[in-house]
Design an enzyme around this catalytic site. Sequence first.
Site, mmCIF file in Angstrom:
data_model
loop_
_atom_site.group_PDB
_atom_site.id
_atom_site.type_symbol
_atom_site.label_atom_id
_atom_site.label_comp_id
_atom_site.label_asym_id
_atom_site.label_seq_id
_atom_site.Cartn_x
_atom_site.Cartn_y
_atom_site.Cartn_z
ATOM 1 N N GLU A 1 -2.186 -34.798 -16.935
ATOM 2 C CA GLU A 1 -3.419 -34.707 -17.556
ATOM 3 C C GLU A 1 -4.341 -36.075 -17.591
ATOM 4 O O GLU A 1 -4.956 -36.402 -17.053
ATOM 5 C CB GLU A 1 -3.088 -33.772 -18.804
ATOM 6 N N GLY B 1 -0.944 -27.115 -17.475
ATOM 7 C CA GLY B 1 -1.303 -26.221 -17.956
ATOM 8 C C GLY B 1 0.193 -25.211 -16.820
ATOM 9 O O GLY B 1 0.286 -24.585 -18.032
ATOM 10 N N GLU C 1 2.591 -26.405 -19.559
ATOM 11 C CA GLU C 1 2.349 -26.334 -21.167
ATOM 12 C C GLU C 1 2.685 -24.129 -21.168
ATOM 13 O O GLU C 1 3.225 -23.940 -22.470
ATOM 14 C CB GLU C 1 0.410 -26.222 -21.405
ATOM 15 N N ALA D 1 -3.784 -26.069 -14.711
ATOM 16 C CA ALA D 1 -5.168 -25.335 -14.389
ATOM 17 C C ALA D 1 -5.708 -26.152 -13.661
ATOM 18 O O ALA D 1 -5.487 -26.348 -12.234
ATOM 19 C CB ALA D 1 -5.734 -26.174 -15.847
#
Length: 678
Positions: free
Chosen positions: A130, A107, A110, A66
């Site tokens: 994270e 992300g 993910e 992200a």
Amino acid sequence: MNPSDAPLDSAWGDAVRVLTLDNPPVNALSFAYCAKLLAELHAAHADDAVQAIVITGSHGLFSAGADVNDFQSEMPPNAVTIRDVIAAIEASVKVHVAAIEGNCLGGGLELSLACDYRAATADAKLGLPEIRLGLLPGAGGTQRLPRLIGARAALEFMLKGSSVSAERALELGIIDEIAPSDLLERAKALAKGPKRRISERQAIIAKDLPMQAAPYVVAQAHKMVPPEANGGLAAHKLIDAVQAAVELPFSFGIARESRLFDELVRSEPSLALRHVFFAERELSKIPGGSSFDEVYPERSRGARDDKGIEKVGVVGAGTMGSGIAIAFAQAGIPVVIVDNNDEAVDKARQTVMGMFMYQVQMGRLTQEEAWKRGQSIQFTDDWKELADADVIVEAVFENLDVKREVFRKLDAIAKPQAILASNTSTLDIDALARETKRPDRVLGLHFFVPANIMPLLEIVRGTETSPETIATAFRLAKKLRKKGVLSGNAFGFIGNRMIFDYVQAANALAEEGVTPARIDAVMKEFGFPMGPFAMSDLSGLDVGLAVQKAAGPQAIGRTNVLERLVEAKRLGQKTMAGYFKYDKAVGKGREPIRDPAVEEMFAEEARKAGIAPREYSDDEIRDRLLGALVARGEKLLEEGVALRPGDIDIVYVYGYGFPPHHGGPMWYAAHQRVPVHA
Ligand code: T1G
């Protein structure tokens, strides 16, 4: 035979849509980019000619996850997030394959876990970092990874937050295969396989543990991480999310994960850690033309290389010199270490080889790697061996005249373009530069003990140090995997100048009747690995007194407790007594033990100096010490010794044990309203 092993026929090739993540420099999955990606996905899902989708990266990596910038403000309404992109993949009946090259983080990983298959090149690095931002994987990672590799392995992977190699990811079961060549072809072949959603799996604890062990694994995990108030907030929430993956249906787990993520993204520790993330990336941006990109525009980001630093010299084979030599060897740069004294050279050889053997025992190095590194360091008393070094770091005894002599000698021996650096922690770089005909190529490179481990490097700019020399120093810092911070040439530079005031404030509190043990306990409670008095004992009270004297009359305290301790040969840990006592039987002689005799000495000297005792709350003690740090930090910014508050925060987080979940002294003061003491 696995369908993916069949040779790829062109017809199938055409039926596979390849989506390339392309958002330089690190393919961050920002809200804006996710909107674009979602549109591309919808198009592929709607196109009947498309039977499968391969998602791959560009610019040498898959994705850094992200866009952390997106979390710095409220999420705009209708923002498209990674969660929306993943939901589209999850809902589709078409097979999705992630073709991973380089970094695949947060992300980005993910996103790949939402795919049915994952293929990677051998250089891929996969991680969910994270937790280092005070967050947890908020796009399904805490629910899919336990289902893929088991809750225990997933917890370990996410609590560490470090990246693993493709080989390790294959061992763990995170990826399906390593593509020796032609990643896309391998990915397209994998896409022939059946639809395979991780979300439909049941999360196990571990292959060798029954589900009944879940409560034990969860409880153990909570015990292993720091308390919520002391940097452990994200870790405990992460464990809660993984517990949900084991106990709840997938969609409920996802809802729990989102709620926990949203709590963390607004939390103080995460705001602090995100500040540290960005402050780190600002360090090498030097206004006025010393930034690497400004000085070496021809070298684009991908082409960063280390041509120009092919050999380094270190003068002085003591503890610092040996540590610095190891740091360069660890970075793959050949080193020659020089000292006049044969004994010191032999001792350095033993120290260095001992360090590499220790790393083999700890499994951090193979025997062969240790041998190679050992071979890359040359030990000699012949200064002529420095003649072809590109950078020479002087690390001799902390005395100006001795160092001046060394710089005169180096200037005569070293090749004209060589950079001469001093590892001094307090002395005047300009005074050393004046001893040479190359003041533009003289600077300070202030390493911290142990130099091969401590991640901080103060890059000290002298009056005549050139932008090229500074840029080369930053490149060297990156190569050494150190946080290079630019400092002006002033007494104690940034870190030591501030810690000086911090220790003085601690002494002043002790003079007012607060025991050293209590002061240290308060700062440990705040998150420092040790308090100011234990820290002074570790670095040596004789060193502390010498620095105090060098700092001039204004540095002298109101009492002379420090002088009395040094006179009494209580020099700290090295003499098993300083502000505290030490006992080999307690914590290997490193555990500070309260000494009423020292507390009495403070009281006696305070009475002589007419200093009245005063009651202080723990908060007052903490704020008084942090206030001293911040006040000096502000002065260093005014004087231009430090460039940005963020630079000071990085110095303290990476060099002085300032708890990163508090962001550094300047960030903390700005967010906690610490009263700043002059
Ligand atoms: N977001 C925004 N900017 C980023 C970024 C990111 N994730 N990663 C890097 N940058 C910028 C960085 O600021 C710099 O900008 C430039 O890219 C180059 O970075 C939902 C919530 C990938 C290993 O924690 O570890 O996904 O200074 O200098 O040394 O669960 O960047 O040039 O203007 O570091 O080659 C999780 C963070 C996000 C990875 C490359 N991801 N990045 O290292 O380059 S949270 C991370 C890195 C998340 C989801 C959650 C490294 C790198 P500028 P750089 P590098």
